[in-house]
Design a protein around this motif. Structure first.
Motif, PDB file in Angstrom:
ATOM      1  N   LEU A   1       0.817  -1.211   0.000  1.00 30.79           N
ATOM      2  CA  LEU A   1       0.000   0.000   0.000  1.00 30.79           C
ATOM      3  C   LEU A   1       0.850   1.261   0.000  1.00 30.79           C
ATOM      4  O   LEU A   1       0.462   2.269  -0.589  1.00 30.79           O
ATOM      5  N   HIS A   2       1.992   1.221   0.652  1.00 36.23           N
ATOM      6  CA  HIS A   2       2.837   2.409   0.737  1.00 36.23           C
ATOM      7  C   HIS A   2       3.731   2.571  -0.478  1.00 36.23           C
ATOM      8  O   HIS A   2       4.341   3.620  -0.645  1.00 36.23           O
ATOM      9  N   GLN A   3       3.827   1.576  -1.314  1.00 34.28           N
ATOM     10  CA  GLN A   3       4.663   1.683  -2.514  1.00 34.28           C
ATOM     11  C   GLN A   3       3.780   2.001  -3.710  1.00 34.28           C
ATOM     12  O   GLN A   3       2.885   2.840  -3.615  1.00 34.28           O
ATOM     13  N   SER A   4       4.025   1.385  -4.821  1.00 33.99           N
ATOM     14  CA  SER A   4       3.316   1.707  -6.063  1.00 33.99           C
ATOM     15  C   SER A   4       1.822   1.413  -5.972  1.00 33.99           C
ATOM     16  O   SER A   4       1.013   2.109  -6.579  1.00 33.99           O
ATOM     17  N   CYS A   5       1.451   0.389  -5.227  1.00 33.53           N
ATOM     18  CA  CYS A   5       0.020   0.064  -5.098  1.00 33.53           C
ATOM     19  C   CYS A   5      -0.713   1.177  -4.366  1.00 33.53           C
ATOM     20  O   CYS A   5      -1.895   1.421  -4.629  1.00 33.53           O
ATOM     21  N   GLY A   6      -0.031   1.851  -3.475  1.00 32.01           N
ATOM     22  CA  GLY A   6      -0.666   2.948  -2.746  1.00 32.01           C
ATOM     23  C   GLY A   6      -1.100   4.061  -3.683  1.00 32.01           C
ATOM     24  O   GLY A   6      -2.199   4.602  -3.559  1.00 32.01           O
ATOM     25  N   ALA A   7      -0.253   4.394  -4.617  1.00 31.28           N
ATOM     26  CA  ALA A   7      -0.601   5.436  -5.579  1.00 31.28           C
ATOM     27  C   ALA A   7      -1.783   5.006  -6.440  1.00 31.28           C
ATOM     28  O   ALA A   7      -2.696   5.795  -6.707  1.00 31.28           O
ATOM     29  N   ALA A   8      -1.777   3.762  -6.900  1.00 29.76           N
ATOM     30  CA  ALA A   8      -2.884   3.266  -7.724  1.00 29.76           C
ATOM     31  C   ALA A   8      -4.189   3.267  -6.940  1.00 29.76           C
ATOM     32  O   ALA A   8      -5.240   3.645  -7.465  1.00 29.76           O
TER      33      ALA A   8
END
Length: 158
Positions: free
Chosen positions: A99-106
């Motif tokens: 959630l805090h990496q690329s998935c967070g932005a998505a």
């Protein structure tokens, strides 16, 4: 008279001998019966003692087996419990990282798009309920808090 007295004495001696033999035979029979009864009592006592000793051994053995089963069950429960906690912690860490990496932005982009649509809100609530029932519930709650803080921060900037 002399002969009759002699026969009587002979007959009396013979009766005395028979009485004596009968008493001797009865004494022997009584002794044999007593010996048999005594031997039977000794065998019964030995069998009873052996049965008692065997029962005690089996009770101790059963107690040890039960104690061993309880110990094994408790050990297995502890291992499973600690393993489940470890897996849950690992799952939470992985989800937080996602959630805090690329998935967070998505996910933030997706949330912004569905924010104004009621259908999208129901879909979000449905997904939230599914996630809440699964292992992702804690991570999703953290994501919601982060999103709310971001929204508050943007609101204050406007």
């Amino acid at each position: 008279h002399g002969q009759l007295a002699g026969c009587y004495c002979c007959w009396a001696d013979h009766v005395d001998a028979l009485v004596h033999m009968r008493k001797s035979a009865l004494a022997v029979v009584h002794r044999m019966v007593n010996m048999c009864v005594t031997a039977a009592m000794f065998r019964w006592r030995e069998a009873s003692s052996e049965l008692k000793r065997t029962r005690n051994i089996l009770e101790r053995l059963l107690g040890r087996w039960q104690q061993l089963l309880v110990c094994r069950s408790f050990t297995r429960w502890c291992e499973n419990s600690s393993e489940a906690k470890r897996k849950q912690k690992l799952d939470t860490q992985v989800i937080r990282r996602m959630l805090h990496q690329s998935c967070g932005a998505a996910l933030n982009t997706w949330r912004a798009r569905v924010n104004g649509e009621s259908h999208a809100r129901r879909a979000t609530a449905k997904i939230y309920l599914r996630w809440h029932a699964g292992a992702v519930a804690g991570a999703f709650a953290l994501w919601l808090q982060d999103a709310a803080e971001l929204r508050r921060g943007r609101h204050h900037l406007d």
